[in-house]
Write an enzyme that holds these catalytic residues in place. Structure first.
Site, mmCIF file in Angstrom:
data_model
loop_
_atom_site.group_PDB
_atom_site.id
_atom_site.type_symbol
_atom_site.label_atom_id
_atom_site.label_comp_id
_atom_site.label_asym_id
_atom_site.label_seq_id
_atom_site.Cartn_x
_atom_site.Cartn_y
_atom_site.Cartn_z
ATOM 1 N N ARG A 371 -19.733 41.683 18.222
ATOM 2 C CA ARG A 371 -19.445 43.100 18.473
ATOM 3 C C ARG A 371 -19.598 43.937 17.197
ATOM 4 O O ARG A 371 -20.102 45.045 17.228
ATOM 5 C CB ARG A 371 -18.050 43.266 19.062
ATOM 6 C CG ARG A 371 -16.907 43.266 18.076
ATOM 7 C CD ARG A 371 -15.658 43.873 18.672
ATOM 8 N NE ARG A 371 -15.010 42.995 19.613
ATOM 9 C CZ ARG A 371 -14.059 42.106 19.307
ATOM 10 N NH1 ARG A 371 -13.654 41.980 18.049
ATOM 11 N NH2 ARG A 371 -13.515 41.348 20.216
ATOM 12 N N ASP A 504 -8.785 42.503 18.697
ATOM 13 C CA ASP A 504 -8.674 41.065 18.466
ATOM 14 C C ASP A 504 -7.299 40.522 18.816
ATOM 15 O O ASP A 504 -7.123 39.305 18.908
ATOM 16 C CB ASP A 504 -8.956 40.759 16.989
ATOM 17 C CG ASP A 504 -10.446 40.669 16.720
ATOM 18 O OD1 ASP A 504 -11.195 40.352 17.651
ATOM 19 O OD2 ASP A 504 -10.852 40.920 15.567
ATOM 20 N N LYS A 647 -2.014 47.762 10.845
ATOM 21 C CA LYS A 647 -3.210 47.260 11.536
ATOM 22 C C LYS A 647 -3.118 47.492 13.048
ATOM 23 O O LYS A 647 -2.819 48.580 13.497
ATOM 24 C CB LYS A 647 -3.428 45.783 11.195
ATOM 25 C CG LYS A 647 -3.925 45.614 9.764
ATOM 26 C CD LYS A 647 -4.182 44.192 9.374
ATOM 27 C CE LYS A 647 -5.163 43.477 10.241
ATOM 28 N NZ LYS A 647 -6.364 43.028 9.552
ATOM 29 N N GLY A 721 -16.143 48.386 10.870
ATOM 30 C CA GLY A 721 -16.912 49.117 11.874
ATOM 31 C C GLY A 721 -16.698 50.620 11.798
ATOM 32 O O GLY A 721 -17.416 51.386 12.438
HETATM 33 C C1 GLC Z 1 -11.528 43.956 13.026
HETATM 34 C C2 GLC Z 1 -12.656 43.137 13.609
HETATM 35 C C3 GLC Z 1 -13.250 43.803 14.835
HETATM 36 C C4 GLC Z 1 -12.165 44.174 15.816
HETATM 37 C C5 GLC Z 1 -11.090 45.001 15.150
HETATM 38 C C6 GLC Z 1 -9.930 45.322 16.066
HETATM 39 O O1 GLC Z 1 -12.023 45.130 12.473
HETATM 40 O O2 GLC Z 1 -13.693 42.941 12.663
HETATM 41 O O3 GLC Z 1 -14.168 42.950 15.453
HETATM 42 O O4 GLC Z 1 -12.773 44.883 16.871
HETATM 43 O O5 GLC Z 1 -10.591 44.298 14.040
HETATM 44 O O6 GLC Z 1 -9.160 44.220 16.365
#
Ligand code: GLC
Length: 813
Positions: A371, A504, A647, A721
């Site tokens: 992804r 995640d 987070k 991202g």
């Molecule tokens: C981290 C991961 C990504 C995920 C995000 C949210 O940035 O690299 O793949 O979508 O966490 O959990």
């Protein structure tokens, strides 16, 4: 507090105070030879992979998190005083020591000034080369001659593999030797033959070549060396006070059964005003390679040509020309800085290195997350279509024939040969799904954006293998991606969340349902329907349309609660993100994705986004949800493992901020989109760097939310991202540059206070010189365009209207 500033004309960030709250880094090199370097010259280098090609050491998570690095020590032999060309590691008092670091496009220049000696070291990896250059210029600015010793120093790893080098010391300490070869130190690992890569079948009987690295110098004679790290540093010392530097003499000790290093001493006298150039060279390769590389710089220096300077310029030209494909000038310099240089550059860096090498990622995530990578591609499509297409084809070849994505695409991915487990066996054994629900759905916006930007509609028919077996056209790959989610649904008819959706930490499994994926699927269906219509496949179009209607009903019946969308359903029937919940009762992503997907329009879109603004927004961006999980959590909502406000547990996760900005532009809220952008714009935090911590020129993975002790502090630099989602939200949303199959819409959504701005965009090789006139004070809405003198109603320019160079006036109103 500020530690530096942007130099827009040189496309550099200039660190003027070296004691930054965290190491502020830059990337050098290419996927063949990569390097990361901090403003104090710390960092590491690797060949191809940060995990298995590591050539110099970096100590992750050490007290300063900034050692070791690529160090140059200087010593005044008249009194033994010594310092370093970067403030670290000797750390002279900043009252007497001047320092500047310029991070640019794939190069970093670090300057020092101390006791009338100036140094300037340019660190870079020349284009298409497998080694790095430290081009040092040293000048005596005083009135008397100076007797100096210079020491270039780098700590080698004993093993290519990061983990072996760090933890398997009973092995790795006994395989490395160094040799002094006059102008370089050669390190040889497994001199008697190395174990061939375990990736190769039957490799245990095969002996590979020894591994070699070199650290050499051109432009000066070496007077002494050390190949053993501890001989150079001395016992019970640190990088801040190496014995060899203190004494003014390396001990000529090679390494045998210990930690290896390259330390080269150069003694030189500098007359008043005299400047010398000395080039250190570090790379992987045997003596022959080393000599060839070093000799080329020696020849250039003695012939009076500036090889290193030319190579540095070549890099600048390459990178700047990539960035030239989109340049803007608006009333906000911080906004321009990100679009013209830093956000764009970060997009390339995440594209190149995925999540595999930074000061937080040690490299062991040795490949491309599905992804992450498919989204990263979106960040560079408008700047380098060809590079994007190459990577997109690779990712399609990592789609499994059942339609799902391979969770990790290894750097040595072999299409058609990847082995995937039987899904039900796998989940019986591990209690988890093998697949992520969202992986292959990211292909839809990425393929669409690529086709529309490049005009290469025929990409849709390109035949590409699957990861495990068989091959199909891109169109069929996409259909299969939809089928994957249709085949894995829960009781409300929404897609199952499987091992994870984008988040995640959400483990919804094969029966729990994800609303994020439901909206993604809806979006995928609408893109696919459009493709099907263009390909004249009415049955496929009707199939996609019927699933969209089915989802429309399900959204209405199960997912909408008065003024917000819920986040999902667990297998046991608990509604995640319901307003009746005590914890996590409003989530960001379902609100924004309801809008992005096109599922929510009008009143619902407005209400959902208002909920975000009223309940989740903070001065540093919108939280992922609120309140944080404290009691409800495992096994589904694993973010409870994180401290509250952090987070995925009610932190300000950065990547979704881009979706929020985009969604606001889609409903026409230019002021609010811009407000959100400012909250998270790294450049806007330049004056408050002590709060944000991270580099003020790059996005981090997450910022701490309102529940923590450090609201506003950002974490996990560079590889996120966020780079691509924010870039897309700016280009597509705020600037309103929306390529179509046969032309382009220019439909900005901006703060109403911007009365005008300009854009230079290269679109399929043609220059669009765009001037936006917003004297009407709009947030969104284009009355007409004037394209090369011709007035066109609305915001669409057909490709047939475009010449090689085009002057376009966009009149908002
Ligand atoms: C981290 C991961 C990504 C995920 C995000 C949210 O940035 O690299 O793949 O979508 O966490 O959990």
């Amino acid at each position: 507090m500020r530690y530096g500033h942007f130099d827009e004309s040189n496309k550099e960030y200039v660190v003027t105070r070296p004691d930054t709250p965290a190491p502020w880094c830059n990337y050098l090199g290419s996927v063949e030879y990569g390097a990361i370097i901090s403003n104090n010259a710390a960092g590491y280098s690797f060949v191809k992979s940060g995990a298995s090609g590591r050539i110099i050491r970096f100590r992750f998570n050490s007290a300063s998190n900034d050692q070791p690095g690529r160090y140059i020590y200087l010593r005044d032999n008249s009194d033994g005083d010594y310092w370093s060309g970067s403030w670290q590691p000797v750390c002279k008092d900043l009252d007497t020591y001047g320092s500047e670091c310029r991070h640019g496009t794939a190069y970093t220049v670090i300057k020092s000034q101390y006791r009338n000696i100036e140094t300037s070291t340019a660190y870079f990896v020349p284009m298409d080369k497998y080694y790095e250059v430290w081009q040092l210029k040293i000048k005596n600015t005083g009135l008397s001659a100076r007797e100096l010793s210079l020491f270039g120093m780098v700590e080698f790893t004993n093993h290519d593999h990061y983990e072996n080098d760090t933890v398997n010391l009973q092995y790795s300490q006994f395989i490395s030797k160094t040799y002094f070869k006059g102008d370089h130190i050669l390190q040889v690992i497994n001199e008697n033959g190395s174990e061939a890569s375990s990736d190769v079948e039957g490799s245990c009987d095969v002996m590979g070549e020894p591994g070699c690295r070199f650290f050499g110098v051109a432009g000066a004679e070496v007077s002494a060396f050390d190949g053993e790290r501890d001989a150079f540093l001395g016992a019970y010392r640190t990088y801040g006070n190496p014995k060899a530097v203190e004494k003014g003499k390396c001990s000529n000790t090679p390494a045998y059964n210990c930690n290896s290093c390259g330390a080269l001493q150069i003694d030189l006298t500098l007359k008043p005003g005299e400047e010398r150039e000395i080039v250190f060279l570090l790379g992987a390769g045997n003596e022959e390679v080393a000599s060839q590389v070093i000799n080329s710089y020696k020849a250039a220096l003695s012939g009076g040509s500036d090889l290193a300077g030319l190579q540095l310029n070549e890099l600048k030209t390459l990178w700047h020309s990539r960035l030239e494909n989109l340049q803007i000038s608006t009333p906000d310099r911080n906004f321009d800085n990100m679009v013209n240089m830093w956000n764009a550059y970060q997009c390339f860096i995440t594209f190149l290195w995925s999540r595999a090498a930074s000061f937080q990622y040690c490299g062991l995530r040795n490949g491309l997350g599905y992804r992450d990578t498919v989204q990263d591609i979106q960040g560079i499509i408008h700047l380098d279509c060809n590079l994007a297409r190459e990577r997109l084809s690779l990712m399609l070849s990592a789609q499994v024939s059942n339609g799902g994505g391979l969770p990790l695409v290894k750097f040595n991915h072999i299409p058609g040969k990847e082995v995937t487990p039987d899904e039900s066996e796998y989940s019986k054994k591990t209690g988890q799904s093998f697949y992520r629900a969202d992986d292959a759905l990211w292909l839809f916006p990425t393929v669409m954006t690529y086709i529309k930007e490049s005009g290469q509609w025929n990409f849709i028919d390109e035949v590409i293998p699957y990861a495990d077996k068989g091959e199909a056209s891109v169109y069929a790959h996409l259909k299969q991606a939809i089928q994957f989610n249709l085949d894995r649904q829960g009781s409300h008819g929404f897609p199952a969340g499987l091992f994870a959706d984008w988040n995640d930490c959400l483990r919804l499994g094969t029966k729990g349902e994800s609303m994020f994926v439901a909206f993604q699927l809806y979006y995928a269906l609408s893109i696919f329907k459009d493709f099907a219509q263009r390909k004249d496949e009415p049955e496929d179009a009707a199939w996609a349309g019927s699933h969209m209607s089915r989802l429309d009903n399900a959204f209405e019946n199960y997912a909408w609660e008065d003024d917000q969308y819920v986040r999902g359903f667990t297998e046991a029937g608990y509604t995640i993100g319901s307003k009746n919940n005590k914890e996590a009762n409003i989530w960001l992503n379902p609100q924004t994705w309801s809008v992005i997907s096109g599922a929510a329009g009008g009143e619902k879109a407005r209400l959902a986004l208002d909920q975000v603004y009223n309940k989740l927004n903070t001065k540093y961006g919108a939280m992922l949800f609120y309140p944080a999980f404290k009691e409800f959590g495992l096994p589904v909502a694993r973010m409870i493992l994180f401290n509250e406000g952090t987070k995925e547990n009610a932190g300000i996760f950065s990547q979704p901020q881009g979706w929020l900005i985009l969604a606001e532009t889609m409903v026409g809220n230019g002021n609010r989109a811009y407000e959100y952008f400012n909250e998270i714009n790294p450049a806007a935090m330049n004056e408050h760097a002590e709060i944000r911590y991270l580099e003020p020129y790059v996005h981090g993975q997450a910022t701490e939310g309102v529940d923590t002790l450090n609201h506003g502090r950002s974490h996990v630099h560079w590889l996120t991202g966020t780079a691509s989602t924010v870039m897309v939200s700016i280009v597509n949303g705020i600037l309103g540059l929306q390529p179509q199959y046969e032309g382009i819409n220019i439909n900005p959504c901006i703060p109403s206070s911007w009365s005008s701005f300009t854009i230079k965009k290269i679109f399929r090789g043609k220059l669009l010189d765009i001037q936006v006139d917003n004297s009407a004070g709009m947030e969104k809405g284009v009355k007409h365009l004037i394209v090369n003198g011709k007035t066109i109603a609305g915001c669409y320019v057909d490709y047939s209207e475009l010449a090689e160079r085009n002057s376009i006036l966009v009149v908002m109103g």
